[in-house]
Enzyme design. Sequence first.
Site, PDB file in Angstrom:
ATOM      1  CG  ASN A   8      -6.543 -23.220  23.784  1.00  0.00           C
ATOM      2  OD1 ASN A   8      -7.707 -22.821  23.664  1.00  0.00           O
ATOM      3  ND2 ASN A   8      -5.590 -22.967  22.892  1.00  0.00           N
ATOM      4  CE  LYS A  10      -5.589 -25.875  20.400  1.00  0.00           C
ATOM      5  NZ  LYS A  10      -4.641 -26.551  19.527  1.00  0.00           N
ATOM      6  CG  HIS A  99      -2.425 -21.082  19.918  1.00  0.00           C
ATOM      7  ND1 HIS A  99      -2.407 -21.793  18.742  1.00  0.00           N
ATOM      8  CD2 HIS A  99      -2.367 -21.988  20.919  1.00  0.00           C
ATOM      9  CE1 HIS A  99      -2.349 -23.087  19.027  1.00  0.00           C
ATOM     10  NE2 HIS A  99      -2.324 -23.243  20.345  1.00  0.00           N
ATOM     11  CD  GLU A 156       1.263 -23.898  22.595  1.00  0.00           C
ATOM     12  OE1 GLU A 156       0.885 -24.645  23.500  1.00  0.00           O
ATOM     13  OE2 GLU A 156       0.552 -23.564  21.642  1.00  0.00           O
ATOM     14  N   GLY A 162      -1.281 -30.987  18.243  1.00  0.00           N
ATOM     15  CA  GLY A 162      -2.342 -31.824  17.688  1.00  0.00           C
ATOM     16  C   GLY A 162      -1.846 -33.007  16.869  1.00  0.00           C
ATOM     17  CB  SER A 193       1.319 -34.046  21.278  1.00  0.00           C
ATOM     18  OG  SER A 193       0.792 -33.758  19.989  1.00  0.00           O
ATOM     19  N   GLY A 213      -6.072 -30.976  22.853  1.00  0.00           N
ATOM     20  CA  GLY A 213      -6.859 -32.209  22.755  1.00  0.00           C
ATOM     21  C   GLY A 213      -7.089 -32.931  24.068  1.00  0.00           C
TER      22      GLY A 213
HETATM   23  P1  PGA Z   1      -2.610 -30.164  21.622  1.00  0.00           P
HETATM   24  O1  PGA Z   1      -2.658 -28.581  21.453  1.00  0.00           O
HETATM   25  O2  PGA Z   1      -2.477 -30.443  23.097  1.00  0.00           O
HETATM   26  O3  PGA Z   1      -3.907 -30.645  21.050  1.00  0.00           O
HETATM   27  O4  PGA Z   1      -1.409 -30.653  20.880  1.00  0.00           O
HETATM   28  C1  PGA Z   1      -1.744 -27.796  22.168  1.00  0.00           C
HETATM   29  C2  PGA Z   1      -1.914 -26.347  21.855  1.00  0.00           C
HETATM   30  O5  PGA Z   1      -2.412 -25.974  20.787  1.00  0.00           O
HETATM   31  O6  PGA Z   1      -1.536 -25.531  22.705  1.00  0.00           O
END
Ligand code: PGA
Length: 233
Positions: A8, A10, A99, A156, A162, A193, A213
Amino acid sequence: MKKYIIANWKSHKNLSEVAYWLNNFPNNEESRSALTNLEIVLAPPYPFLALAKEIIESRQLPIKLAVQDLSAFGSGSFTGEVSGHNLQDLHIEYAILGHSERRRFLTETSQLVADKVGEALSWKIKPILCLDKPYFAEQARFLPDMTAEKCFLAYEPVAAIGSGLAEDSGNLLEIRKELTPIYGSKILIYGGSVNADNVGAFLQVCDGVLLGGASLSLNDFVDLLFAASQSIV
Ligand code: PGA
């Protein structure tokens, strides 16, 4: 069964960054055969879906497309919304819905998310429904009968997104036990993460991972794909 790796992006990346990432995605014989046990799904920002489709098709990349949201309304006078009809012919297979960033910053309610799930299913787009504790039951409340079991469930935890602080993968078995009686769905995805070092542990206990990320840099993402693929052979 293949494991799902869902990227994703974003609201990151511009046109040339998207083109770079997709034009340099490894596509030789060796990488293709190494990654056959993965379903790789990419959710770019809306403006780049057509470009992504074009590069994926012309390079025959093993990547499926997702949207990061979908209008709960059909096509019509809904300024700024992107409807299922708008997405026709773009070969969108999945929609990430509900989300936590949309629930939090755009005040999406569980009712609205449920309407989006219904809309996605009506366009034969598979909903990846994002959920967090302790709201599992409340987040399911507005889904029409027989709908929840058609969703992929993406657990999630907000604190893990993040932050670099992924949930302990050992907890996922318990989460599956909590979700199954409510939703009935069999596909459980974990997000928060995930990186190349911990992806293997998550794939032992769930059906896939949702990445933010770790999907942005092509090199990091490819490292993660190889780690994921090797962890399930
Ligand atoms: P992240 O985001 O991998 O940056 O922690 C995950 C998400 O928002 O689904």
